[in-house]
Design an enzyme around this catalytic site. Structure first.
Site, PDB file in Angstrom:
ATOM      1  N   LYS A 153      -9.924  -3.314  -4.481  1.00 23.23           N
ATOM      2  CA  LYS A 153     -10.487  -2.024  -4.879  1.00 23.23           C
ATOM      3  C   LYS A 153      -9.400  -1.068  -5.349  1.00 23.23           C
ATOM      4  CE  LYS A 153     -10.524   0.315  -0.422  1.00 23.23           C
ATOM      5  NZ  LYS A 153      -9.927  -0.696   0.452  1.00 23.23           N
ATOM      6  N   LYS A 193      -4.939 -10.458  -6.832  1.00 30.15           N
ATOM      7  CA  LYS A 193      -6.219 -10.557  -6.128  1.00 30.15           C
ATOM      8  C   LYS A 193      -7.147  -9.432  -6.581  1.00 30.15           C
ATOM      9  CE  LYS A 193      -5.669  -7.622  -2.077  1.00 30.15           C
ATOM     10  NZ  LYS A 193      -6.013  -7.324  -0.716  1.00 30.15           N
ATOM     11  N   LYS A 230       0.822  -1.214   0.000  1.00 27.71           N
ATOM     12  CA  LYS A 230       0.000   0.000   0.000  1.00 27.71           C
ATOM     13  C   LYS A 230       0.855   1.263   0.000  1.00 27.71           C
ATOM     14  CE  LYS A 230      -4.210  -1.968   1.813  1.00 27.71           C
ATOM     15  NZ  LYS A 230      -5.383  -1.868   2.654  1.00 27.71           N
TER      16      LYS A 230
HETATM   17  N1  AQP Z   1      -9.659 -10.730  -3.512  1.00 32.86           N
HETATM   18  C1  AQP Z   1     -10.001 -11.147  -2.302  1.00 32.86           C
HETATM   19  N2  AQP Z   1     -10.207 -12.467  -2.069  1.00 32.86           N
HETATM   20  C2  AQP Z   1     -10.568 -12.903  -0.837  1.00 32.86           C
HETATM   21  N3  AQP Z   1     -10.748 -12.084   0.215  1.00 32.86           N
HETATM   22  C3  AQP Z   1     -10.559 -10.762   0.042  1.00 32.86           C
HETATM   23  N4  AQP Z   1     -10.657  -9.696   0.867  1.00 32.86           N
HETATM   24  C4  AQP Z   1     -10.360  -8.581   0.185  1.00 32.86           C
HETATM   25  N5  AQP Z   1     -10.048  -8.883  -1.087  1.00 32.86           N
HETATM   26  C5  AQP Z   1     -10.172 -10.221  -1.219  1.00 32.86           C
HETATM   27  C6  AQP Z   1     -11.063  -9.793   2.283  1.00 32.86           C
HETATM   28  O1  AQP Z   1     -12.117  -8.868   2.506  1.00 32.86           O
HETATM   29  C7  AQP Z   1     -12.083  -8.486   3.886  1.00 32.86           C
HETATM   30  C8  AQP Z   1     -12.267  -7.000   4.002  1.00 32.86           C
HETATM   31  O2  AQP Z   1     -11.109  -6.390   3.506  1.00 32.86           O
HETATM   32  P1  AQP Z   1     -10.782  -4.881   3.644  1.00 32.86           P
HETATM   33  O3  AQP Z   1     -11.577  -4.230   4.677  1.00 32.86           O
HETATM   34  O4  AQP Z   1      -9.289  -4.762   3.652  1.00 32.86           O
HETATM   35  O5  AQP Z   1     -11.397  -4.410   2.310  1.00 32.86           O
HETATM   36  P2  AQP Z   1     -10.721  -3.696   1.206  1.00 32.86           P
HETATM   37  O6  AQP Z   1      -9.679  -2.819   1.798  1.00 32.86           O
HETATM   38  O7  AQP Z   1     -11.823  -3.108   0.416  1.00 32.86           O
HETATM   39  O8  AQP Z   1     -10.058  -4.899   0.425  1.00 32.86           O
HETATM   40  P3  AQP Z   1      -9.129  -4.674  -0.785  1.00 32.86           P
HETATM   41  O9  AQP Z   1      -9.910  -4.520  -2.010  1.00 32.86           O
HETATM   42  O10 AQP Z   1      -8.160  -5.798  -0.728  1.00 32.86           O
HETATM   43  O11 AQP Z   1      -8.455  -3.313  -0.457  1.00 32.86           O
HETATM   44  P4  AQP Z   1      -7.075  -2.793  -0.904  1.00 32.86           P
HETATM   45  O12 AQP Z   1      -7.126  -2.712  -2.383  1.00 32.86           O
HETATM   46  O13 AQP Z   1      -6.988  -1.458  -0.228  1.00 32.86           O
HETATM   47  O14 AQP Z   1      -6.062  -3.776  -0.408  1.00 32.86           O
HETATM   48  C9  AQP Z   1     -10.758  -8.983   4.449  1.00 32.86           C
HETATM   49  O15 AQP Z   1     -10.988 -10.101   5.253  1.00 32.86           O
HETATM   50  C10 AQP Z   1      -9.975  -9.358   3.223  1.00 32.86           C
HETATM   51  O16 AQP Z   1      -9.087 -10.422   3.472  1.00 32.86           O
END
Ligand code: AQP
Length: 332
Positions: free
Chosen positions: A198, A195, A112
């Site tokens: 967002k 993965k 990040k």
């Molecule tokens: N691709 C994924 N596959 C399985 N699990 C996932 N999670 C996120 N992406 C995947 C799980 O979702 C939960 C909430 O995560 P968060 O609050 O970190 O949500 P987020 O920030 O919106 O997730 P992102 O998209 O992964 O964010 P960025 O891009 O900022 O890193 C967690 O349990 C996570 O494991």
């Protein structure tokens, strides 16, 4: 009963399919058999810049989506992280038990901060895994239902919890990650080697649950596959097809082997068309239910107030015990 805790950020507006299949779906299932604490983690959200009005709206939106997904506020404590002051209080203690080098090894932080650039990376982003340590230990959680990307943070939680217990006496339950193999990592539809996320996915690779269902169907139909034609689960050689099979399997509760059989001799287009339909059938009522909850913000806020009340009882007890163990003079 065993206890579970997990959280989700209110940052993106809509949950994406990875959030749902990787985490939220398990939250719903686990509340049947566990004491569950589920929260919208607004303290985590501000580790990157947030517009105040948007953050407030997104916090309600995340809550509405959790309810729409099936989190039952009568059985689970559903709350907003900042409503329970003990998270920030315990996080400070945990910060003081975490090595700088140890925190520097967190790959989520490295990814990040690399995306943001050093100038824009905050100290809050650096220590957010430690806030997560506090989030989990505060509730004496046995299990933490999350996606694979969070495994390292649960490991850190175990290390710090054990460190505290060794130094100050048994205080914290040491948690286990609860990560289902099939849905541990849902992949980007356009680049099935990364993965679904967002911040890293292209719009076409990311399925937002609140998107227009037509747009969702289109994204599924244009998912990247491979030049072969066989519909077979093989995450190494056939990452795109395997991702589609995983999603199909979970949403229809059909074993992957059965899907492989039923698609024998068929083209990728058939799988995509069917999955698009399954997705639309899933997101359409989800969108409606989310909107119904959003239309009644008073009820939403009441649910959150009740959830925070339940959470505070446990959090306050753990924090008081922690403060006592480390030698803080009692305020009473
Ligand atoms: N691709 C994924 N596959 C399985 N699990 C996932 N999670 C996120 N992406 C995947 C799980 O979702 C939960 C909430 O995560 P968060 O609050 O970190 O949500 P987020 O920030 O919106 O997730 P992102 O998209 O992964 O964010 P960025 O891009 O900022 O890193 C967690 O349990 C996570 O494991």
């Amino acid at each position: 009963r065993l206890r579970v805790l997990s959280g989700i950020q209110p940052t993106a507006g809509s949950f994406h399919l990875g959030n749902y299949l990787g985490a939220v779906r398990q939250w719903v299932a686990l509340q049947e058999s566990h004491d569950a604490f589920y929260m919208v983690v607004d303290l985590h959200a501000i580790t990157v810049p947030q517009d105040p009005a948007e953050l407030r709206a997104n916090t309600r939106l995340a809550t509405a989506q959790l309810l729409a997904a099936g989190v039952d506020p009568d059985r689970s404590a559903l709350f907003v992280q900042s409503h329970v002051a003990e998270h920030a209080q315990l996080a400070w203690v945990m910060n003081c038990l975490t090595g700088f080098g140890e925190a520097s090894r967190m790959t989520q932080f490295k990814d990040k901060s690399a995306r943001q650039g050093a100038d824009r990376t905050t100290v809050g982003l650096f220590t957010y895994p430690v806030l997560q340590v506090a989030d989990i230990l505060l509730y004496q959680a046995h299990q933490v239902p999350v996606g694979e990307d969070q495994r390292q943070h649960i490991e850190l939680t175990r290390d710090i919890g054990e460190r505290f217990n060794t130094r100050f006496g048994d205080t914290f339950t040491i948690p286990e990650p609860y990560i289902l193999k099939e849905t541990a990592k849902i992949y980007d539809l356009q680049d099935p080697t990364i993965k679904m996320s967002k911040s890293a996915s292209s719009p076409k690779g990311l399925i937002n649950l609140l998107d227009d269902p037509k747009a969702t169907a289109k994204k599924v139909k244009s998912a990247v596959t491979d030049t072969d034609t066989v519909i077979r689960y093989d995450p190494v050689e056939k990452a795109g097809v395997s991702n589609l099979l995983t999603i199909m399997s979970v949403l229809t509760e059909t074993p992957i082997a059965d899907l492989e059989k039923s698609y024998e001799g068929k083209m990728y287009g058939a799988l995509k068309t069917d999955l698009a339909e399954v997705m639309v059938d899933f997101v359409t009522p989800f969108r409606t239910r989310t909107q119904e909850y959003l239309d009644d913000p008073e009820t939403l806020d009441k649910i959150l107030a009740k959830g925070a009340e339940k959470a505070r009882v446990v959090a306050a007890e753990t924090l008081a015990q922690t403060y006592e163990r480390i030698g803080f003079l009692s305020a009473r």
